[in-house]
Design an enzyme around this catalytic site. Structure first.
Site, PDB file in Angstrom:
ATOM      1  N   ASP A   1      17.433  63.492  46.113  1.00  0.00           N
ATOM      2  CA  ASP A   1      16.051  64.012  45.894  1.00  0.00           C
ATOM      3  C   ASP A   1      15.722  63.033  44.514  1.00  0.00           C
ATOM      4  O   ASP A   1      16.849  62.744  43.516  1.00  0.00           O
ATOM      5  CB  ASP A   1      17.275  64.930  45.320  1.00  0.00           C
ATOM      6  CG  ASP A   1      16.453  66.371  44.800  1.00  0.00           C
ATOM      7  OD1 ASP A   1      15.562  66.823  45.515  1.00  0.00           O
ATOM      8  OD2 ASP A   1      16.642  66.723  43.577  1.00  0.00           O
TER       9      ASP A   1
ATOM     10  N   GLU B   1      12.792  60.486  47.748  1.00  0.00           N
ATOM     11  CA  GLU B   1      11.758  61.430  47.300  1.00  0.00           C
ATOM     12  C   GLU B   1      11.225  60.665  45.761  1.00  0.00           C
ATOM     13  O   GLU B   1      11.427  61.321  45.635  1.00  0.00           O
ATOM     14  CB  GLU B   1      12.385  63.038  47.130  1.00  0.00           C
ATOM     15  CG  GLU B   1      10.842  64.202  46.601  1.00  0.00           C
ATOM     16  CD  GLU B   1      11.987  65.091  46.034  1.00  0.00           C
ATOM     17  OE1 GLU B   1      10.643  65.999  45.595  1.00  0.00           O
ATOM     18  OE2 GLU B   1      12.384  65.279  45.391  1.00  0.00           O
TER      19      GLU B   1
HETATM   20  C1  NOJ Z   1      13.104  68.607  43.955  1.00  0.00           C
HETATM   21  C2  NOJ Z   1      12.995  69.192  45.263  1.00  0.00           C
HETATM   22  O1  NOJ Z   1      12.756  68.825  46.593  1.00  0.00           O
HETATM   23  C3  NOJ Z   1      13.223  70.941  44.769  1.00  0.00           C
HETATM   24  O2  NOJ Z   1      13.159  71.398  45.945  1.00  0.00           O
HETATM   25  C4  NOJ Z   1      14.099  71.074  43.583  1.00  0.00           C
HETATM   26  O3  NOJ Z   1      13.579  72.033  43.116  1.00  0.00           O
HETATM   27  C5  NOJ Z   1      14.205  69.935  42.112  1.00  0.00           C
HETATM   28  N1  NOJ Z   1      13.689  68.352  42.907  1.00  0.00           N
HETATM   29  C6  NOJ Z   1      15.599  69.986  41.941  1.00  0.00           C
HETATM   30  O4  NOJ Z   1      15.957  69.417  42.255  1.00  0.00           O
END
Ligand code: NOJ
Length: 557
Positions: A214, A287
């Site tokens: 993440d 990500e």
């Molecule tokens: C990215 C995630 O994909 C999202 O859903 C989340 O709210 C944020 N990071 C915080 O963890």
């Protein structure tokens, strides 16, 4: 042919990844929220669809302020989703069916209920005092407001308001890039790194095939906590986070060191299924929302050895849906890829409006062909294979904390998180007939569900199955080169070129991303698939006419 091309040897290069948002996939206990047993029960569907790996959004114990992205224990399973035994059973069943399992890992922040944060906030002397990013109030200077109002700098939360919250006990602020219930861990602290790597090993020891990390590009922040420059084009209507440019709290160069360390954690492990094939057998996905030149740095200095295996490329989501713009993205990306880096593309996820709502149902078919014929690992979002669209959410149905914090600014993420549609029965088979799904079902579920679409020869689901089968069948489609990426009016065209063994087929892909019918030149070949699922087997050559939103996959020769 790109310089960066190299033979695909790993499953995460040749395979296709499918994202499951576990709250919304399959509920087995009737609480209206999906669970791990539900995923296990649907593995045969994924095998039949033809994907290779399932990435599961977080199911760890969580305070659920951000539905699992606020972890209270990195080495457990939240009772809402089941037990560790359920997870082990899911993993064993997936592997037995030849499916890989990728976990979502959340290293940037924990929940404020995590014992680490509870301890860290307990005193300024406790051993974990520096596990999070604590900061004194800004010095008063001319500012006579009380300390709790004098935030240390102008960094903003992605979910609205300042990225700082005052803690009464510690008489300091702590940083949170997202909700105040999601304090950011201090990645400059070696103990934090060791603790997170230990948690990764916990899952790797159990046999998981990799991680999607993440917000990987946010892990490290400026050590001097300098103010960000104001955003000159901020207009007040955008999200708060856009008020400033994230110069000092995103994409810091030291992040690369952490990515390399994470990669080393994974690379110490061998394959979970089958024999070792050289290179990385467990995958590190990041990500990362960055422009392409910055994104490709996350492949690391030597992609075969360091860096993320797949820094997620979201540019098909973010780019104007037009042949010239998409051709530009593909060409630029291919040109920027470092030697030894493997490309990837993502069309949807749980944070983005649904593909079918972004570009329309017909274009979503062309997008499916694009995703599954490009060079690079494709990542699909659950339900996109049915053409699922965003669901209207009434104000009282809003669940997404991002939407609650900044109502009306843009859009919440509930619309793309609605339950998977399985069958023509109450609740579409997502949960028990008498249960209440946590988010409303998409209208039209009676006919647009997986079972019904399986019976209709021209459905979106059938198109996806055929595309996935072709990608699996033809080495050229998953491992060949990409060439001649061009826009010809509204038509995006590219060729996939087989490896030089002389036995493989070359393909021409033609996708009409416009609304009007178009005629373009085409070398001689046989239509293997059309997105309208008609005309397969016909010979083409010279010129070919393509409907608006239609795509053709042509075997050349
Ligand atoms: C990215 C995630 O994909 C999202 O859903 C989340 O709210 C944020 N990071 C915080 O963890």
């Amino acid at each position: 042919m790109a310089d960066s091309e190299f033979a695909a040897t790993q499953w995460w290069q040749t395979g296709v990844i499918y994202q499951v948002y576990p709250r919304s996939f399959q509920d087995t206990d009737g609480d209206g929220v999906g669970d791990l047993r539900g995923i296990t029960a649907r593995l045969d569907y994924l095998v039949g669809l033809g994907v290779d790996a399932v990435w599961i959004s977080p199911f760890y114990p969580s305070s659920m302020a951000d539905f699992g992205y606020d972890v209270t224990d990195y080495t457990g399973v939240d009772p809402l989703f089941g037990t560790l035994e359920d997870f082990d059973a899911l993993l064993a069943a997936a592997h037995a069916k030849g499916l890989r399992v990728i976990l979502d890992f959340v290293p940037n922040h924990s929940s404020d209920q995590h014992p680490w944060f509870v301890e860290s906030r307990s005193s300024r002397e406790c051993p974990k005092r520096d596990w999070y990013l604590w900061h004194d109030a800004a010095p008063p200077g001319e500012d006579w407001r009380p300390a709790p109002e004098r935030v240390p700098n102008n960094w903003m939360s992605h979910f609205g308001g300042p990225a700082w919250t005052w803690d009464e006990g510690k008489q300091q602020f702590y940083l949170h890039s997202f909700l105040k219930e999601q304090p950011d861990l201090n990645w400059r602290n070696p103990e934090v790194r060791a603790a997170i790597y230990a948690a990764m090993r916990f899952w790797l020891d159990r046999g998981v095939d990799g991680f999607r990390m993440d917000v990987l590009w946010l892990l490290i922040k400026d050590e001097f906590f300098r103010d960000n420059p104001p955003n000159p084009v901020y207009d007040g209507a955008q999200h708060d986070v856009k008020r400033v440019l994230p110069v000092h709290n995103a994409d810091q160069s030291e992040t690369q060191e952490i990515v390399a360390e994470m990669r080393a954690v994974l690379d110490a492990y061998g394959p979970t299924m089958g024999a070792a094939n050289g290179g990385s057998s467990r995958v590190l996905i990041g990500e990362i929302y960055l422009p392409l030149p910055k994104l490709v740095r996350y492949y690391g200095a030597v992609p075969q050895l360091s860096g993320a295996n797949l820094p997620f490329n979201f540019h098909l989501i973010q780019t104007r849906w037009a042949a010239d713009a998409i051709a530009d993205v593909i060409r630029s990306y291919e040109a920027l890829l470092p030697a030894g880096a493997w490309p990837n593309y993502v069309l949807g996820n749980h944070d983005q409006p649904r593909l079918a709502s972004r570009i329309g149902a017909q274009q979503a078919r062309a997008a499916a062909m694009l995703l599954l014929t490009l060079r690079g690992t494709p990542t699909m979002y659950y339900g996109d294979e049915l053409g699922m669209a965003d669901v209207a959410i009434a104000p009282e149905q809003v669940r997404d904390p991002a939407e609650k914090n900044e109502p009306g600014k843009g859009r919440g993420r509930d619309p793309e998180r609605s339950p998977m549609l399985w069958v023509s029965a109450p609740n579409a088979g997502f949960t028990r007939p008498d249960a209440t799904p946590w988010l409303p079902l998409e209208k039209g579920w009676e006919t647009e569900n997986a079972a019904a679409q399986s019976q209709r020869p021209k459905s979106m689901l059938v198109l996806y199955r055929k595309l996935l089968a072709l990608r699996r069948q033809h080495d050229t489609l998953h491992s060949g080169a990409i060439a001649d990426v061009e826009a010809e009016g509204s038509v995006l065209r590219f060729r996939r070129v087989g490896l030089a063994d002389g036995e493989s087929t070359d393909f021409q892909v033609l996708l009409n991303l416009g609304m009007e019918v178009a005629t373009v030149k085409c070398a001689a070949g046989t239509v293997v698939l059309t997105t309208l699922l008609d005309g397969e087997g016909s010979r083409v050559g010279g010129a070919v006419t393509i409907e608006g939103g239609e795509g053709l996959l042509i075997a050349l020769g």
